[in-house]
Design a protein around this motif. Structure first.
Motif, PDB file in Angstrom:
ATOM      1  N   TRP A 174      50.514 -80.479  27.777  1.00  0.00           N
ATOM      2  CA  TRP A 174      51.568 -80.651  28.655  1.00  0.00           C
ATOM      3  C   TRP A 174      52.135 -79.018  28.127  1.00  0.00           C
ATOM      4  O   TRP A 174      51.829 -78.983  27.167  1.00  0.00           O
ATOM      5  CB  TRP A 174      52.802 -81.388  27.956  1.00  0.00           C
ATOM      6  CG  TRP A 174      52.793 -82.644  28.773  1.00  0.00           C
ATOM      7  CD1 TRP A 174      52.140 -83.904  27.859  1.00  0.00           C
ATOM      8  CD2 TRP A 174      53.501 -83.667  30.026  1.00  0.00           C
ATOM      9  NE1 TRP A 174      52.265 -84.659  28.502  1.00  0.00           N
ATOM     10  CE2 TRP A 174      53.054 -84.949  29.602  1.00  0.00           C
ATOM     11  CE3 TRP A 174      53.827 -82.467  30.601  1.00  0.00           C
ATOM     12  CZ2 TRP A 174      53.683 -85.376  30.500  1.00  0.00           C
ATOM     13  CZ3 TRP A 174      54.675 -83.216  31.754  1.00  0.00           C
ATOM     14  CH2 TRP A 174      54.298 -84.670  32.110  1.00  0.00           C
ATOM     15  N   ARG A 177      48.985 -90.646  35.994  1.00  0.00           N
ATOM     16  CA  ARG A 177      49.218 -91.710  35.244  1.00  0.00           C
ATOM     17  C   ARG A 177      50.189 -91.785  33.701  1.00  0.00           C
ATOM     18  O   ARG A 177      50.274 -92.699  32.832  1.00  0.00           O
ATOM     19  CB  ARG A 177      48.058 -92.533  34.671  1.00  0.00           C
ATOM     20  CG  ARG A 177      47.795 -93.421  35.765  1.00  0.00           C
ATOM     21  CD  ARG A 177      46.905 -94.750  35.375  1.00  0.00           C
ATOM     22  NE  ARG A 177      45.559 -93.679  34.824  1.00  0.00           N
ATOM     23  CZ  ARG A 177      44.724 -93.848  35.590  1.00  0.00           C
ATOM     24  NH1 ARG A 177      44.471 -94.305  37.318  1.00  0.00           N
ATOM     25  NH2 ARG A 177      43.266 -93.451  35.366  1.00  0.00           N
ATOM     26  N   GLY A 178      49.326 -89.686  33.147  1.00  0.00           N
ATOM     27  CA  GLY A 178      49.699 -89.560  31.915  1.00  0.00           C
ATOM     28  C   GLY A 178      48.600 -88.425  31.871  1.00  0.00           C
ATOM     29  O   GLY A 178      47.627 -89.005  30.727  1.00  0.00           O
TER      30      GLY A 178
END
Length: 122
Positions: A112, A107-108
């Motif tokens: 990162w 989803r998110g």
């Protein structure tokens, strides 16, 4: 704060193989689900695969099934993406990402890496 670093990208001929690595500084990857994403030129980011803390694997991209394999080595604090039979359409920037579960990664994810370029010429 989890800082992810990808490595292993490069130029490879069609049909070749590459292994991408994702590691972290400051925290253990063992506490996180790790996903690989890719973004091809002019396209949106695509989820490729995710591996949970227990080792459970989710493959998100039908186009890589049977060719890409995600794995983790907690002793080395590294998650890998083994890519075989590479095609020109696999050309993209590949990112690893982390969160608590693969459902959240999809989803998110919160964390990162900076990405590593994979190029497969046509």
């Amino acid at each position: 704060q989890l800082q992810l670093v990808e490595s292993g990208g490069g130029l490879v001929q069609p049909g070749g193989s590459l292994t991408l690595s994702c590691t972290s500084s400051g925290s253990s990857l063992a506490d996180y689900a790790i996903g690989w994403f890719r973004q091809a030129p002019g396209k949106g980011r695509e989820g490729v695969s995710c591996i949970g803390t227990s080792g459970a694997i989710r493959v998100n991209a039908d186009s890589v099934k049977g060719r890409f394999t995600i794995s983790r080595d907690n002793a080395k604090n590294t998650v890998y993406l083994q890519m075989n039979s590479l095609k020109p359409e696999d050309t993209a920037v590949y990112y690893c990402a982390a969160d608590l579960h693969c459902t959240v990664v999809a989803r998110g994810p919160r964390y990162w890496g900076q990405g590593t370029q994979v190029t497969v010429p046509s």
